[in-house]
Motif scaffolding. Structure first.
Motif, mmCIF file in Angstrom:
data_model
loop_
_atom_site.group_PDB
_atom_site.id
_atom_site.type_symbol
_atom_site.label_atom_id
_atom_site.label_comp_id
_atom_site.label_asym_id
_atom_site.label_seq_id
_atom_site.Cartn_x
_atom_site.Cartn_y
_atom_site.Cartn_z
ATOM 1 N N ASP A 126 0.819 -1.219 0.000
ATOM 2 C CA ASP A 126 0.000 0.000 0.000
ATOM 3 C C ASP A 126 0.850 1.265 0.000
ATOM 4 O OD1 ASP A 126 -2.454 -1.447 0.169
ATOM 5 O OD2 ASP A 126 -2.054 -1.792 2.298
ATOM 6 N N ALA A 127 2.103 1.162 -0.436
ATOM 7 C CA ALA A 127 3.032 2.297 -0.356
ATOM 8 C C ALA A 127 2.496 3.533 -1.072
ATOM 9 C CB ALA A 127 4.395 1.898 -0.924
ATOM 10 N N ILE A 128 1.908 3.369 -2.230
ATOM 11 C CA ILE A 128 1.395 4.516 -2.980
ATOM 12 C C ILE A 128 0.254 5.181 -2.217
ATOM 13 C CG2 ILE A 128 0.301 5.281 -5.116
ATOM 14 C CD1 ILE A 128 3.206 4.451 -5.416
ATOM 15 N N ALA A 129 -0.641 4.363 -1.673
ATOM 16 C CA ALA A 129 -1.756 4.913 -0.890
ATOM 17 C C ALA A 129 -1.242 5.621 0.358
ATOM 18 C CB ALA A 129 -2.719 3.790 -0.503
ATOM 19 N N ILE A 130 -0.176 5.092 0.961
ATOM 20 C CA ILE A 130 0.419 5.719 2.145
ATOM 21 C C ILE A 130 0.998 7.088 1.792
ATOM 22 C CG2 ILE A 130 2.360 5.533 3.763
ATOM 23 C CD1 ILE A 130 1.819 2.479 3.794
ATOM 24 N N ARG A 131 1.711 7.139 0.677
ATOM 25 C CA ARG A 131 2.268 8.427 0.233
ATOM 26 C C ARG A 131 1.157 9.461 0.004
ATOM 27 N NH1 ARG A 131 3.824 8.571 -5.793
ATOM 28 N NH2 ARG A 131 1.547 8.559 -5.764
ATOM 29 N N ASP A 132 0.114 9.038 -0.681
ATOM 30 C CA ASP A 132 -0.978 9.965 -0.994
ATOM 31 C C ASP A 132 -1.686 10.434 0.270
ATOM 32 O OD1 ASP A 132 -0.295 9.589 -3.614
ATOM 33 O OD2 ASP A 132 -1.952 8.221 -4.082
ATOM 34 N N TYR A 133 -1.843 9.528 1.223
ATOM 35 C CA TYR A 133 -2.486 9.896 2.494
ATOM 36 C C TYR A 133 -1.654 10.943 3.223
ATOM 37 C CZ TYR A 133 -4.022 9.565 7.348
ATOM 38 O OH TYR A 133 -4.451 9.868 8.618
ATOM 39 N N LEU A 134 -0.349 10.735 3.260
ATOM 40 C CA LEU A 134 0.528 11.682 3.957
ATOM 41 C C LEU A 134 0.471 13.062 3.302
ATOM 42 C CD1 LEU A 134 3.633 9.380 4.579
ATOM 43 C CD2 LEU A 134 2.077 10.275 6.318
ATOM 44 N N LEU A 135 0.434 13.094 1.980
ATOM 45 C CA LEU A 135 0.408 14.377 1.281
ATOM 46 C C LEU A 135 -0.910 15.117 1.483
ATOM 47 C CD1 LEU A 135 2.184 13.409 -2.056
ATOM 48 C CD2 LEU A 135 2.995 15.045 -0.352
ATOM 49 N N VAL A 136 -2.002 14.369 1.582
ATOM 50 C CA VAL A 136 -3.314 14.990 1.770
ATOM 51 C C VAL A 136 -3.496 15.494 3.195
ATOM 52 C CG1 VAL A 136 -5.807 14.537 1.846
ATOM 53 C CG2 VAL A 136 -4.448 13.723 -0.086
ATOM 54 N N ASN A 137 -2.957 14.759 4.167
ATOM 55 C CA ASN A 137 -3.233 15.056 5.568
ATOM 56 C C ASN A 137 -2.109 15.791 6.292
ATOM 57 O OD1 ASN A 137 -5.915 13.497 6.342
ATOM 58 N ND2 ASN A 137 -4.777 12.188 4.928
ATOM 59 N N HIS A 138 -0.979 15.984 5.632
ATOM 60 C CA HIS A 138 0.141 16.673 6.269
ATOM 61 C C HIS A 138 0.788 17.624 5.266
ATOM 62 C CE1 HIS A 138 -0.033 14.025 9.779
ATOM 63 N NE2 HIS A 138 -0.146 13.019 8.937
ATOM 64 N N SER A 139 1.642 18.471 5.773
ATOM 65 C CA SER A 139 2.382 19.371 4.890
ATOM 66 C C SER A 139 3.349 18.562 4.030
ATOM 67 C CB SER A 139 3.156 20.398 5.717
ATOM 68 O OG SER A 139 4.188 19.759 6.454
#
Length: 363
Positions: A126-139
């Motif tokens: 789920d690495a891609i989903a993890i990256r996208d989540y971090l970008l949406v929810n954090h700076s």
């Protein structure tokens, strides 16, 4: 001469035929279950030769089970790949001897694990989903830092044979952070004087501590952790080599890991001499809280400097009050007593004979 093992086609499937001296009737046959193909004939022939060799050397398995096993489908047990949190726990333990205690406790035990726990998925796939989540929810800065840590963790896990692939490789490098200029926002001379006067009148216990911060520009943790063994006999020089972490209640090296020899001008010498006990112990702190303990940086900032509400109790911060009174233009935290960058020594030069590398525009 050892008897030969026959290789036959029985209804499209291969079987081995053993000589009668070995077995009789239906026991003469080893059914491979393999279709009659050139590739399977090669495999069956190898087993036939092995049986002939075992007969010749007297090592034949009379049950024939070891030979039959060669034709049974190999069952592979899918080893469960550890998830990110499991890998991080092991990675943090591996890194522990290489890290400062504060870095280990704050980043490797608290900060990064907390980020991982908040992820919607924790599998490496789920690495891609993890990256996208971090970008949406954090700076972008936070997302990039977390991905750098996750990549380092997975690289270690791959090198250690725990995983076969690091899905976070180079992922952080694709994140572009907005360029921002460092905003150096020191207090003006008038603001500094107003703050010192407020502490002198309303919080006299902390006045020497705050004055010291302004005079030296050291980090707050370095001032809190300063002991008399770090000040020479005539208070003409300070050695900054330790810092105190109020959150973890531990001593550590300075943030940069370096020791600094700091010459004192007359004003700073007088301050140190005024707070030094007659029979000071080398291990004694230079600055204490009102109850005789090390100053808690968090409490000092929240309750004394800025002000806050704790339950039913309201603490009026001195600097916030000065902002309300117009004596300080805007709120800045205690850290700003040590701006601008510390590669310059910018203590107030009241003693014209004192040599310093740089004088801050205050003076």
């Amino acid at each position: 001469m050892a008897p030969e093992i026959g290789l036959e086609n029985k209804q499209g499937k291969l079987r081995l035929r053993l000589p009668r001296v070995i077995a009789d009737g239906s026991l003469r046959y080893i059914y491979t279950g393999l279709p009659d193909t050139p590739e399977n004939r090669k495999k069956a022939q190898v087993i036939a030769w092995q049986i002939e060799e075992d007969i010749r050397t007297g090592q034949l398995d009379p049950t024939l089970e070891s030979y039959k096993q060669e034709f049974k489908p190999k069952t592979t047990v899918n080893k469960r790949e550890p998830d990110l949190l499991e890998l991080w726990v092991r990675f943090a333990e591996y890194k522990r001897p290489q890290l400062a205690v504060t870095t280990y406790e704050k980043d490797y035990i608290r900060k990064i694990p907390n980020h991982i726990k908040q992820l919607p998925a924790k599998k490496l796939t789920d690495a891609i989903a993890i990256r996208d989540y971090l970008l949406v929810n954090h700076s972008a800065n936070t997302a990039k830092r977390v991905l750098i840590h996750l990549s380092a963790c997975c690289k270690w896990a791959k090198d250690s044979g725990l995983i076969v692939h690091n899905p976070f490789t180079s992922m952080a490098s694709t994140i572009r952070q907005p360029k921002t200029e460092v905003d150096i926002d020191p207090f003006t001379t008038a603001e500094r004087d107003a703050i010192l006067e407020a502490f002198r009148q309303h919080k006299p216990h902390y006045f020497p501590f705050v004055h010291f911060l302004f005079l030296t520009g050291c980090r707050t943790g370095e001032a809190i952790g300063l002991r008399w063994q770090h000040v020479n006999v005539d208070c003409s020089q300070i050695t900054f080599c330790e810092s105190f972490d109020s959150q973890l209640k531990i001593r550590k090296t300075t943030k940069t890991g370096t020791t600094r020899k700091f010459p004192c001008n007359q004003k700073l010498r007088e301050l140190l001499l005024s707070v030094r006990p007659i029979n000071s112990s080398p291990d004694s702190l230079v600055f204490y809280s009102p109850n005789g303990l090390p100053i808690d940086n968090g409490k000092f900032t929240n309750q004394v400097w800025r002000g806050c509400r704790s339950g039913q109790k309201v603490y009026k911060g001195l600097v916030t009050t000065l902002v309300d009174e117009g004596k300080v233009s805007r709120y800045r935290c205690p850290y700003n007593t040590s701006s601008p960058p510390r590669q310059f020594c910018w203590v107030k030069c009241l003693d014209i004979n004192a040599a310093f590398f740089y004088v801050h525009p205050w003076f």
